[in-house]
Design an enzyme around this catalytic site. Structure first.
Site, mmCIF file in Angstrom:
data_model
loop_
_atom_site.group_PDB
_atom_site.id
_atom_site.type_symbol
_atom_site.label_atom_id
_atom_site.label_comp_id
_atom_site.label_asym_id
_atom_site.label_seq_id
_atom_site.Cartn_x
_atom_site.Cartn_y
_atom_site.Cartn_z
ATOM 1 C CE LYS A 5 -4.057 -0.017 2.556
ATOM 2 N NZ LYS A 5 -4.724 -0.217 3.866
HETATM 3 C C1 E4P Z 1 -8.166 0.066 4.092
HETATM 4 O O1 E4P Z 1 -7.365 -0.167 3.217
HETATM 5 C C2 E4P Z 1 -8.088 1.249 4.950
HETATM 6 O O2 E4P Z 1 -6.848 1.307 5.572
HETATM 7 C C3 E4P Z 1 -9.216 1.288 5.946
HETATM 8 O O3 E4P Z 1 -10.412 0.879 5.322
HETATM 9 C C4 E4P Z 1 -9.375 2.632 6.655
HETATM 10 O O4 E4P Z 1 -10.571 2.658 7.371
HETATM 11 P P1 E4P Z 1 -10.910 3.761 8.491
HETATM 12 O O5 E4P Z 1 -11.213 5.045 7.799
HETATM 13 O O6 E4P Z 1 -12.111 3.212 9.204
HETATM 14 O O7 E4P Z 1 -9.698 3.866 9.363
#
Ligand code: E4P
Length: 266
Positions: free
Chosen positions: A93
């Site tokens: 990522k």
């Molecule tokens: C996924 O890749 C993200 O890191 C995650 O969905 C973030 O979610 P949040 O906004 O609830 O922290």
């Protein structure tokens, strides 16, 4: 639509995988912190390796914590080298634009890191996407997945108020009176716009609806055409839950006559 679990909690991951509905996992440093709460002697490497093994045959995203081109590339390579051999399912990522407020000349760091790592055959999930433009550029730079953060967009829009209007401001084609939403009226609208643009230009990157807060939003992501939705464990459970299902099951079991029950007793 593929369903990922948004978690680094091994117990949750194992439970959810046992249901056979999962197609992958997304993690981030905050989820890892949450999963490690109250634990001592943390063996991070082993924890991640176990997650990768549970997810064998499906994809797992691991996130960089660096934010300059050189360091993101170095960290991305190291994470991939360390963990991809376990089950050959690692995505890295990379944030769309990791530069902090006030930093100059860093606007392309994320895209450059995506280009370099993708060029080396490391699959990239471009994270922290808040506009269709970021998604488009990330896909053009080589990202295999783009992750619009639907829930956080909703949070952001909801904090905007006191709509002001200057002569030079762009007036939306739809004639909305709110210009503070940047033409994206909700998190799911962001997902929909990215899906539409990718379809129109035949862009192959998958759209992963992230930051999903409830079952209804997950359904809306599906209707918007998201390729993947990533869901916290509790939202996965919510997807299955309906009062009438429980009520119906209770009345069926209450009604079952002994002769019917006997059929399947030893
Ligand atoms: C996924 O890749 C993200 O890191 C995650 O969905 C973030 O979610 P949040 O906004 O609830 O922290």
């Amino acid at each position: 639509m593929k369903i990922f679990i948004d978690s680094a909690n091994l117990e949750e991951i194992e439970k959810a995988y046992s249901s056979g509905i999962l197609d992958g996992i997304t993690t981030n440093p905050s989820l890892i912190k949450k999963a490690m709460e109250g634990k001592s002697n943390i063996d991070m490497e082993n924890h991640i390796k176990r997650i990768l093994q549970v997810a064998k045959g499906t994809r797992v995203s691991l996130e960089v914590t660096e934010f300059t081109y050189d360091k993101m590339v170095e960290q991305g390579r190291k994470l991939f080298k360390m963990f991809n051999p376990v089950a050959k399912n690692v995505y890295i990522k990379i944030p769309a634009n990791p530069s902090f407020e006030g930093e100059k000349n860093r606007e392309f760091e994320g895209l450059r890191a995506i280009k370099t790592l993708s060029g080396e055959g490391i699959p990239i999930n471009c994270t922290l996407i808040f506009t269709p433009e970021q998604a488009l550029l990330a896909a053009k730079a080589g990202a295999k997945i783009v992750s619009p953060f639907a829930g956080r967009v909703d949070d952001y829009i909801r904090t905007l108020s006191n709509i002001s209007f200057n002569k030079s401001d762009y007036f939306t084609a739809e004639g909305r009176d709110s210009l503070n939403d940047n033409g994206i009226v909700s998190g799911i609208d962001l997902v929909r716009q990215i899906v539409d643009i990718f379809k129109r230009y035949n862009i192959k990157a998958e759209v992963l609806a992230a930051s999903i807060r409830n079952a209804r939003q997950a359904r809306e992501a599906a209707l918007a055409g998201a390729d993947i939705v990533t869901l916290p464990f509790d939202v996965i459970k919510e997807l299955m839950s309906h009062y009438k299902t429980k009520e119906g099951m209770k009345s069926f079991t209450d009604d079952a006559i002994p002769e019917y029950i006997e059929l399947t007793k030893n």
